[in-house]
Design a protein around this motif. Sequence first.
Motif, PDB file in Angstrom:
ATOM      1  N   ILE A  87       0.860  -1.173   0.000  1.00 51.52           N
ATOM      2  CA  ILE A  87       0.000   0.000   0.000  1.00 51.52           C
ATOM      3  C   ILE A  87       0.900   1.227   0.000  1.00 51.52           C
ATOM      4  O   ILE A  87       1.723   1.392   0.895  1.00 51.52           O
ATOM      5  CB  ILE A  87      -0.939   0.000   1.220  1.00 51.52           C
ATOM      6  N   ASN A  88       0.749   2.053  -1.012  1.00 48.06           N
ATOM      7  CA  ASN A  88       1.578   3.250  -1.118  1.00 48.06           C
ATOM      8  C   ASN A  88       0.739   4.494  -0.884  1.00 48.06           C
ATOM      9  O   ASN A  88      -0.474   4.484  -1.021  1.00 48.06           O
ATOM     10  CB  ASN A  88       2.225   3.318  -2.508  1.00 48.06           C
ATOM     11  N   ARG A  89       1.439   5.547  -0.562  1.00 52.86           N
ATOM     12  CA  ARG A  89       0.745   6.798  -0.282  1.00 52.86           C
ATOM     13  C   ARG A  89       1.323   7.856  -1.217  1.00 52.86           C
ATOM     14  O   ARG A  89       2.521   8.134  -1.176  1.00 52.86           O
ATOM     15  CB  ARG A  89       1.013   7.185   1.184  1.00 52.86           C
ATOM     16  N   TRP A 189      -1.711  -2.607   8.408  1.00 47.85           N
ATOM     17  CA  TRP A 189      -2.549  -3.730   8.008  1.00 47.85           C
ATOM     18  C   TRP A 189      -1.907  -5.057   8.369  1.00 47.85           C
ATOM     19  O   TRP A 189      -0.675  -5.194   8.333  1.00 47.85           O
ATOM     20  CB  TRP A 189      -2.786  -3.701   6.486  1.00 47.85           C
ATOM     21  N   GLU A 191      -2.334  -9.192   7.315  1.00 49.44           N
ATOM     22  CA  GLU A 191      -2.960  -9.995   6.272  1.00 49.44           C
ATOM     23  C   GLU A 191      -2.554 -11.447   6.434  1.00 49.44           C
ATOM     24  O   GLU A 191      -1.393 -11.759   6.660  1.00 49.44           O
ATOM     25  CB  GLU A 191      -2.534  -9.467   4.898  1.00 49.44           C
ATOM     26  N   THR A 192      -3.541 -12.350   6.322  1.00 49.13           N
ATOM     27  CA  THR A 192      -3.242 -13.776   6.354  1.00 49.13           C
ATOM     28  C   THR A 192      -3.626 -14.397   5.018  1.00 49.13           C
ATOM     29  O   THR A 192      -4.570 -13.957   4.370  1.00 49.13           O
ATOM     30  CB  THR A 192      -3.983 -14.507   7.491  1.00 49.13           C
ATOM     31  N   TYR A 245       4.683 -10.076  -0.938  1.00 47.95           N
ATOM     32  CA  TYR A 245       4.833  -9.200   0.219  1.00 47.95           C
ATOM     33  C   TYR A 245       6.282  -8.764   0.353  1.00 47.95           C
ATOM     34  O   TYR A 245       7.187  -9.393  -0.183  1.00 47.95           O
ATOM     35  CB  TYR A 245       4.401  -9.931   1.500  1.00 47.95           C
ATOM     36  N   ARG A 246       6.474  -7.699   1.107  1.00 44.47           N
ATOM     37  CA  ARG A 246       7.821  -7.262   1.457  1.00 44.47           C
ATOM     38  C   ARG A 246       7.971  -7.279   2.964  1.00 44.47           C
ATOM     39  O   ARG A 246       7.044  -6.973   3.701  1.00 44.47           O
ATOM     40  CB  ARG A 246       8.067  -5.861   0.923  1.00 44.47           C
ATOM     41  N   ILE A 247       9.143  -7.684   3.397  1.00 43.70           N
ATOM     42  CA  ILE A 247       9.403  -7.808   4.825  1.00 43.70           C
ATOM     43  C   ILE A 247      10.661  -7.020   5.156  1.00 43.70           C
ATOM     44  O   ILE A 247      11.655  -7.101   4.430  1.00 43.70           O
ATOM     45  CB  ILE A 247       9.627  -9.296   5.208  1.00 43.70           C
TER      46      ILE A 247
ATOM     47  N   ARG B  85       5.109 -14.380   9.207  1.00 40.51           N
ATOM     48  CA  ARG B  85       6.245 -14.176   8.315  1.00 40.51           C
ATOM     49  C   ARG B  85       6.874 -12.821   8.589  1.00 40.51           C
ATOM     50  O   ARG B  85       6.889 -11.940   7.737  1.00 40.51           O
ATOM     51  CB  ARG B  85       5.800 -14.312   6.862  1.00 40.51           C
ATOM     52  N   ILE B  87      10.352 -10.859  10.555  1.00 39.37           N
ATOM     53  CA  ILE B  87      11.734 -11.088  10.954  1.00 39.37           C
ATOM     54  C   ILE B  87      12.113  -9.983  11.928  1.00 39.37           C
ATOM     55  O   ILE B  87      12.018  -8.793  11.612  1.00 39.37           O
ATOM     56  CB  ILE B  87      12.672 -11.074   9.733  1.00 39.37           C
ATOM     57  N   TRP B 189      13.467  -8.452   2.537  1.00 35.32           N
ATOM     58  CA  TRP B 189      13.012  -9.702   1.942  1.00 35.32           C
ATOM     59  C   TRP B 189      11.752  -9.483   1.111  1.00 35.32           C
ATOM     60  O   TRP B 189      10.925  -8.632   1.446  1.00 35.32           O
ATOM     61  CB  TRP B 189      12.696 -10.740   3.033  1.00 35.32           C
ATOM     62  N   SER B 190      11.645 -10.220   0.031  1.00 40.45           N
ATOM     63  CA  SER B 190      10.385 -10.271  -0.716  1.00 40.45           C
ATOM     64  C   SER B 190       9.881 -11.704  -0.658  1.00 40.45           C
ATOM     65  O   SER B 190      10.670 -12.645  -0.661  1.00 40.45           O
ATOM     66  CB  SER B 190      10.587  -9.833  -2.170  1.00 40.45           C
ATOM     67  N   GLU B 191       8.597 -11.846  -0.586  1.00 39.49           N
ATOM     68  CA  GLU B 191       8.046 -13.190  -0.442  1.00 39.49           C
ATOM     69  C   GLU B 191       6.779 -13.306  -1.273  1.00 39.49           C
ATOM     70  O   GLU B 191       5.940 -12.412  -1.254  1.00 39.49           O
ATOM     71  CB  GLU B 191       7.744 -13.466   1.039  1.00 39.49           C
ATOM     72  N   ALA B 244       0.978 -15.216   7.639  1.00 41.28           N
ATOM     73  CA  ALA B 244       0.525 -13.903   8.093  1.00 41.28           C
ATOM     74  C   ALA B 244       1.608 -12.856   7.849  1.00 41.28           C
ATOM     75  O   ALA B 244       2.792 -13.100   8.100  1.00 41.28           O
ATOM     76  CB  ALA B 244       0.166 -13.952   9.577  1.00 41.28           C
ATOM     77  N   TYR B 245       1.176 -11.682   7.365  1.00 38.68           N
ATOM     78  CA  TYR B 245       2.101 -10.602   7.038  1.00 38.68           C
ATOM     79  C   TYR B 245       1.610  -9.300   7.634  1.00 38.68           C
ATOM     80  O   TYR B 245       0.434  -9.153   7.948  1.00 38.68           O
ATOM     81  CB  TYR B 245       2.213 -10.437   5.509  1.00 38.68           C
ATOM     82  N   ARG B 246       2.529  -8.356   7.743  1.00 38.82           N
ATOM     83  CA  ARG B 246       2.164  -7.003   8.154  1.00 38.82           C
ATOM     84  C   ARG B 246       2.528  -6.043   7.041  1.00 38.82           C
ATOM     85  O   ARG B 246       3.535  -6.194   6.360  1.00 38.82           O
ATOM     86  CB  ARG B 246       2.900  -6.628   9.437  1.00 38.82           C
ATOM     87  N   ILE B 247       1.683  -5.070   6.849  1.00 45.36           N
ATOM     88  CA  ILE B 247       1.880  -4.097   5.775  1.00 45.36           C
ATOM     89  C   ILE B 247       1.820  -2.702   6.372  1.00 45.36           C
ATOM     90  O   ILE B 247       0.948  -2.406   7.193  1.00 45.36           O
ATOM     91  CB  ILE B 247       0.774  -4.238   4.703  1.00 45.36           C
ATOM     92  N   THR B 248       2.761  -1.864   5.982  1.00 47.20           N
ATOM     93  CA  THR B 248       2.674  -0.458   6.350  1.00 47.20           C
ATOM     94  C   THR B 248       2.732   0.358   5.072  1.00 47.20           C
ATOM     95  O   THR B 248       3.304  -0.064   4.074  1.00 47.20           O
ATOM     96  CB  THR B 248       3.836  -0.045   7.273  1.00 47.20           C
ATOM     97  N   ALA B 249       2.097   1.514   5.093  1.00 50.04           N
ATOM     98  CA  ALA B 249       2.028   2.332   3.888  1.00 50.04           C
ATOM     99  C   ALA B 249       3.401   2.920   3.592  1.00 50.04           C
ATOM    100  O   ALA B 249       4.055   3.482   4.467  1.00 50.04           O
ATOM    101  CB  ALA B 249       1.002   3.447   4.068  1.00 50.04           C
ATOM    102  N   ALA B 250       3.834   2.744   2.343  1.00 45.40           N
ATOM    103  CA  ALA B 250       5.087   3.355   1.914  1.00 45.40           C
ATOM    104  C   ALA B 250       4.808   4.795   1.497  1.00 45.40           C
ATOM    105  O   ALA B 250       3.755   5.102   0.946  1.00 45.40           O
ATOM    106  CB  ALA B 250       5.695   2.567   0.760  1.00 45.40           C
ATOM    107  N   LYS B 251       5.777   5.677   1.770  1.00 37.89           N
ATOM    108  CA  LYS B 251       5.539   7.100   1.564  1.00 37.89           C
ATOM    109  C   LYS B 251       5.445   7.476   0.086  1.00 37.89           C
ATOM    110  O   LYS B 251       4.691   8.341  -0.290  1.00 37.89           O
ATOM    111  CB  LYS B 251       6.650   7.926   2.239  1.00 37.89           C
TER     112      LYS B 251
END
Lengths: 259, 259
Positions: A87-89, A189, A191-192, A245-247, B85, B87, B189-191, B244-251
């Motif tokens: 998700i980008n802003r 967010w 997400e699973t 996804y990115r981690i 997922r 780290i 990481w990308s997944e 399961a992943y977490r997402i944050t908004a990229a600027k």
Amino acid sequence: MTEIQRPGALYQQVAAAIREAILSGEFAPESLLPSEAQLMARYGVSRPTVRNAIAALRAEGLIEVRHGKGSFVRSDGQPTLTLERRINRAPNGQFVMPNSDVWDEAEEPSVYRTRTTKATGRLLNLGEEEELFGCDRLLADATTGTRAMHRTLVPFEVAETVPALAEEPGQRPTAVYEELTNAGHTLWWSETVRARMPLPDERATLQLPDATPILHLTRVTHGTADRALVLEELRIGADRAEAAYRITAAKQPAKRRQA
Amino acid sequence: MTEIQRPGALYQQVAAAIREAILSGEFAPESLLPSEAQLMARYGVSRPTVRNAIAALRAEGLIEVRHGKGSFVRSDGQPTLTLERRINRAPNGQFVMPNSDVWDEAEEPSVYRTRTTKATGRLLNLGEEEELFGCDRLLADATTGTRAMHRTLVPFEVAETVPALAEEPGQRPTAVYEELTNAGHTLWWSETVRARMPLPDERATLQLPDATPILHLTRVTHGTADRALVLEELRIGADRAEAAYRITAAKQPAKRRQA
DNA sequence: AGTCGTAACTCGTAAGGACAAGTGACGTCA
DNA sequence: TGACGTCACTTGTCCTTACGAGTTACGACT
């Protein structure tokens, strides 16, 4: 006629022989396999045995059978559509999701009211039977023919504090995120990703071939104080799509936030 | 004998009738369905028709058949194991993955050398036939009986610049990350998550029931200048696990990094 | 030449019969 | 009492036969 006799049941031996022939390249992807009659002759077995073997290969997703035409080797191609779950802003404050532009709405979104189940209630940190706004969309990617089912659930509790969501439920996800941000929330967010075989109606709606699982993505939007605000679900055929996804490494170890 | 006659083939009508009975609760999860002989009498059809109907319900993952005992309604339980997922980085610099402690190694890891395929080469930004270190692990969660297959691939190119990886290939993922960090890399990481039906050997190794897809997670470790360093794969039955992943908004909007 | 019907192929459905193999309970025998 | 064999149940495998239904190509008729 090719003699066979290794492990297990006859039909499994036949299936193994055909599988081997496919994987070794004797039958190329998309090519036509011998007909049932030819396989009966080739292996010296009856038609039910051949059909049983074919059914096994079908369940593995290795071949595809077309009525009146024959059996074809399914190309084991990777999914063509990568869902970038980022998700980008934009500088103007709008939220942008990488893939959102490939989708058309195949039908008018249906907006409705419903209540939490045990599962959705837990994800939203609510009890059972709490009231929700729901919105279902059938998405279609015209270029690849891929379809997807999308659902947005917004608790009344949340809509009360964000009037724009109550006045006009059924907005698109990025618009929902913007309304929440305007209401003072800072969003993240969770997400699973699950996979399972489709129910018959999902199979029909998504126009899935045999032996094709669906990817089931569940996204929870969290706001200030990590409050769970919105639940989204996306269901899509796993033969066509993958989720990406990115981690990045978090600085502190294992700080517990709710799922 | 219950008369039936709606849509399509006889066996589909029978399957639909049984499916309805299950979903309506007439047959509870884990309970025993009528035997084939009883279903023949109940619907007035032959045994092949009953078996065909049962095969359809099996392929949907709705029931499970045990030789000599009968057919049982499968409980549609959610996956019990959530693979977080993420780290994390402990204050002492060690990498920590939330779920790594639940796994035992069911077998000794097998370390080997191999070459890139078209698919793995693309993910690692290499050509085909480039040399790699490989390490396969069979993981098992003793408490739930869940199994998973894990693979690590390290290009020779990368191992040359990080001697610790060439000297001792087959280290655990967190140790690999630490070696890369010690070599001066800053990691992300990308997944991608895909789902598909298992191949017969995967089905056996992971001890999967019928009609159970596998989740196939592919993780690429990126270092300084976004260079692709390591490829990991995790395969696990989708009936047991979810990712399961977490997402944050990229600027910034849509800045393109390679997959 | 174009149209359309038919024939010959494909797979789909449905029935019947027979025996093998796994499971569990019951009863007999030591 | 305990062990074991048998039997009655279950599903698994395999065969034969028959016909329905979708697809394609060829040929006859218009």
